[in-house]
Design a protein around this motif. Structure first.
Motif, PDB file in Angstrom:
ATOM      1  N   VAL A  48       0.837  -1.202   0.000  1.00 12.06           N
ATOM      2  CA  VAL A  48       0.000   0.000   0.000  1.00 12.06           C
ATOM      3  C   VAL A  48       0.871   1.251   0.000  1.00 12.06           C
ATOM      4  O   VAL A  48       0.505   2.263  -0.579  1.00 12.06           O
ATOM      5  N   THR A  49       2.035   1.139   0.635  1.00 11.06           N
ATOM      6  CA  THR A  49       2.938   2.284   0.790  1.00 11.06           C
ATOM      7  C   THR A  49       4.348   1.876   0.392  1.00 11.06           C
ATOM      8  O   THR A  49       4.772   0.741   0.638  1.00 11.06           O
TER       9      THR A  49
ATOM     10  N   VAL B 226       7.406   9.468   0.707  1.00  5.47           N
ATOM     11  CA  VAL B 226       6.412   8.433   1.018  1.00  5.47           C
ATOM     12  C   VAL B 226       5.426   8.383  -0.148  1.00  5.47           C
ATOM     13  O   VAL B 226       4.747   9.374  -0.447  1.00  5.47           O
TER      14      VAL B 226
ATOM     15  N   LEU C 241       2.264   6.383  -2.393  1.00  7.17           N
ATOM     16  CA  LEU C 241       1.085   5.532  -2.283  1.00  7.17           C
ATOM     17  C   LEU C 241       0.997   4.646  -3.521  1.00  7.17           C
ATOM     18  O   LEU C 241       1.147   5.124  -4.655  1.00  7.17           O
TER      19      LEU C 241
ATOM     20  N   ASN D  63      -1.161   2.723  -5.988  1.00  6.11           N
ATOM     21  CA  ASN D  63      -2.565   2.752  -6.403  1.00  6.11           C
ATOM     22  C   ASN D  63      -2.672   2.322  -7.869  1.00  6.11           C
ATOM     23  O   ASN D  63      -2.213   3.027  -8.764  1.00  6.11           O
TER      24      ASN D  63
ATOM     25  N   SER E  57       2.556  11.441  -1.764  1.00  2.00           N
ATOM     26  CA  SER E  57       1.679  11.734  -0.626  1.00  2.00           C
ATOM     27  C   SER E  57       1.979  13.094  -0.017  1.00  2.00           C
ATOM     28  O   SER E  57       1.240  13.571   0.839  1.00  2.00           O
TER      29      SER E  57
ATOM     30  N   GLU F 240       8.707  -1.123   1.280  1.00  6.11           N
ATOM     31  CA  GLU F 240       7.273  -1.200   0.977  1.00  6.11           C
ATOM     32  C   GLU F 240       6.521  -1.861   2.124  1.00  6.11           C
ATOM     33  O   GLU F 240       7.031  -2.761   2.799  1.00  6.11           O
TER      34      GLU F 240
ATOM     35  N   VAL G 178       0.505  -1.538   4.739  1.00  3.45           N
ATOM     36  CA  VAL G 178      -0.389  -0.587   5.415  1.00  3.45           C
ATOM     37  C   VAL G 178       0.085   0.817   5.099  1.00  3.45           C
ATOM     38  O   VAL G 178       1.221   1.032   4.662  1.00  3.45           O
ATOM     39  N   GLN G 179      -0.793   1.770   5.335  1.00  2.00           N
ATOM     40  CA  GLN G 179      -0.390   3.157   5.178  1.00  2.00           C
ATOM     41  C   GLN G 179       0.452   3.582   6.373  1.00  2.00           C
ATOM     42  O   GLN G 179       0.244   3.117   7.498  1.00  2.00           O
TER      43      GLN G 179
ATOM     44  N   ASN H 240       0.379   8.972  10.531  1.00  2.00           N
ATOM     45  CA  ASN H 240       0.914  10.281  10.868  1.00  2.00           C
ATOM     46  C   ASN H 240       1.365  10.251  12.332  1.00  2.00           C
ATOM     47  O   ASN H 240       1.171   9.265  13.043  1.00  2.00           O
TER      48      ASN H 240
END
Length: 612
Positions: free
Chosen positions: A28-29, A38, A40, A42, A49, A165, A168-169, A172
């Motif tokens: 995902v990340t 960082v 994303l 998709n 990001s 990688e 999960v995201q 923050n």
């Protein structure tokens, strides 16, 4: 698994153009290894990001690309989340298995655990609330097994960094509420960070790096040269006055105020911590028997001394107030200047991991290894053996850090306090250490000074008051220590270890047992004559027996006299014991001779024979 053909997505970083390969279908990340953006993942594209992330180069031997085997399956480390909090940091490595599934290799301090996320319906029991968790006290059931709290990570200023990688995201900066719990071989992590009523549960068990058959790990040169540096502008290091950890940003912060000793430090230059070492710090380091950075040769492996911690004993009530009834010990009241002190050295080998060397008073030494698998517990502080019998309790005590220097796998600072409980016997102890947020279990083995002398015999700057032990004997002692696990602490082994310790003490001139045994042997003729001489000699031997008993008791107190009153070095303690032995033996014979001469009994002549 290392070739580019194994990538599911091979593209360029949208921020800097560097090549990036994605291996996991669940990614995902991703974090660019060049610009630290960082990104994303998709629909087979990488999107910016707006965030950047840089991890701290710590003491971990692991890195992106490290491979190994776990439960018979090959894996490769493809990502890492690094969580920074007030007390330090921990790593969560994303491991991709050969079948394409993902697991997490958690690295907290020097312990490693493989875990998988458990289904939400895996437990019928209601798990405790995060606010109710207490180290050394909480004990709860999950899937028919009981668990004690090992670590509590609570921070409202958590900093999340990442590389590689992830499935999960990247969170923050937010509140992190995580607890690791153990009992025997079982391990679970409770993650309350989502805010749900019940935490996410990750279950697994501890592993040793050796068992993983790792390849492509960081070299010892990389670890020693890079530890403590961030791939960015944030810096951390040790206060040159007290050894406490400080943080600063190079190029922005010119002055830093140490939160521990309140020293004002000039950080206007990059290498300020290394160059501006104060006289006080130099004096403290000179007092260390073993210097930081020294190399030890232990069982054909090179070990480096990374750090040193100096502690002194404090009242248990200051550290752990609610001591359970079953481990409360009688305590002698003493002034703080009479408190015991010791030094703990952290040793590191790139292939073997970490080892603690403890320097106690009177040139006594011990070796300590943190356990990957905990003992089986019937309560948070009550270990039991495989027959479910309590392991013998020895003593408990508390300590405070007065000085710390070098590198550590956790944050240690002057003023830190710990509570210890030891079980087993003097030769080998099963020891637990507690702080406010952490509990660990270790095996602690008493070792001779000659073993330490053998390890550092090639270092001319280190002087241990002992002749270096023979290589084969040195190897045997270390192997015995490293082979002892929690399950080995049972009644039979503890009796064997205690018996061997007593036998060894009879041949050690530095041990009180040697002098006591020698005194008994030299005075056996007096005792023999009294006992075989019949009732007529009993009355005449009373005075001699009283002298013998008094002398015996006095010899027993020699170590305490040395510590509390004489304050001399160990060799003078031997002189005191020898003088007492000679004087008291002469007195014993003189008293007996006086009694027997005055009553017509037996006496010892200068010719060495017994006469009527």
């Amino acid at each position: 698994m290392n070739s580019s053909s194994s990538y599911l997505l091979h593209t360029s970083c949208p921020s800097c153009g560097a090549e990036i390969g994605i291996r996991s279908a669940t990614a995902v990340t991703a974090v660019c290894g060049y610009c630290h953006s960082v990104l994303l993942v998709n629909q087979n594209k990488l999107l910016e990001s707006g965030r950047h992330s840089a991890v701290l180069s710590d003491l971990s031997p692991l890195q992106i690309g490290t491979t190994g085997k776990w439960q018979g399956k090959s894996f490769i480390l493809i990502g890492r989340i690094q969580v920074h909090y007030e007390a330090g940091l921990w790593n969560e490595w994303h491991a991709l298995l050969a079948d394409g599934s993902s697991v997490w290799l958690s690295e907290t301090n020097d312990r490693f655990v493989f875990t998988r996320l458990q289904p939400a319906s895996a437990s019928e029991e209601k798990l405790p609330e995060f606010s109710s968790l207490e180290v050394g006290k909480t004990f709860f059931k999950y899937q028919s097994r009981w668990y004690a709290v090992a670590d509590i990570h609570k921070t409202s200023r958590g900093q999340y960094a990442a590389e590689g990688e992830l499935p999960v995201q990247l969170p923050n900066s937010e509140t992190a509420l995580v607890a690791d719990c153990r009992n025997g071989l079982s391990f679970i992590t409770l993650d309350y960070s989502s805010g749900q009523q019940q935490p996410e549960v990750f279950a697994g068990r501890g592993v040793t790096l050796k068992s993983l058959k790792l390849q492509n790990t960081r070299t010892k040169e990389q670890i020693r040269s890079q530890a403590g540096y961030i791939k960015g502008s944030n810096k951390r290091g040790k206060c040159p006055n007290c050894g406490g950890e400080i943080l600063w940003i190079s190029g922005i912060t010119d002055y830093v105020l140490c939160q521990y000793c309140r020293s004002k430090l000039d950080m206007s230059e990059e290498a300020a911590l290394q160059k501006n070492i104060s006289e006080r710090r130099q004096q403290q380091e000179r007092q260390l028997t073993i210097k930081i950075g020294s190399k030890a040769r232990i069982n054909n492996e090179n070990w480096w001394v990374l750090g040193a911690v100096v502690l002194f004993e404090v009242s248990v009530e200051k550290v752990f107030r609610d001591v359970p009834l079953y481990i409360q010990a009688e305590r002698e009241e003493s002034d703080e200047e009479d408190s015991l002190g010791w030094t703990e050295y952290l040793l590191y080998s790139p292939r073997k991991g970490f080892l603690w060397l403890l320097e106690l008073e009177n040139n006594q030494w011990a070796l300590a290894s943190t356990l990957d698998d905990w003992p089986v517990l019937s309560a948070p502080l009550e270990p039991i053996d495989l027959k479910r019998k309590n392991i013998p309790f020895l003593y408990d005590y508390a300590a405070q850090v007065i000085y710390a220097a070098g590198a550590f796998y956790w944050q240690v600072s002057p003023g830190d306090r710990m509570y210890y409980i030891d079980y087993g016997c003097k030769a080998h102890k099963l020891s637990t250490t507690l702080t406010d947020n952490e509990q660990s279990w270790s095996v602690v083995s008493t070792i001779p000074a000659s073993l330490v002398a053998a390890w550092f015999q090639n270092d001319k700057n280190i002087s241990i008051e002992a002749k270096p032990l023979a290589p084969d004997k040195a190897v045997e002692i270390v192997r015995e220590h490293q082979g002892i696990k929690a399950k080995d602490f049972n009644a039979d082994n503890i009796r064997k270890w205690s018996r061997q310790t007593f036998i060894n003490s009879l041949f050690d001139i530095y041990n009180p047992n040697f002098w006591i045994a020698l005194f008994i042997v030299l005075n056996l003729p007096v005792i023999f004559i009294i006992l075989v001489g019949g009732p007529a000699n009993y009355d005449h031997g009373v005075v001699a027996l009283e002298v013998f008993g008094s002398a015996f008791g006095l010899l027993m107190t020699v170590p305490k006299l040395k510590t509390r009153l004489l304050n001399q070095t160990k060799k003078y303690n031997i002189y005191i014991a020898a003088i007492l032995l000679i004087a008291l033996t002469w007195l014993d014979y003189a008293v007996h001779e006086t009694d027997t001469n005055s009553s017509g009994g037996y006496y010892y002549s200068s010719s060495g024979r017994w006469h009527k």
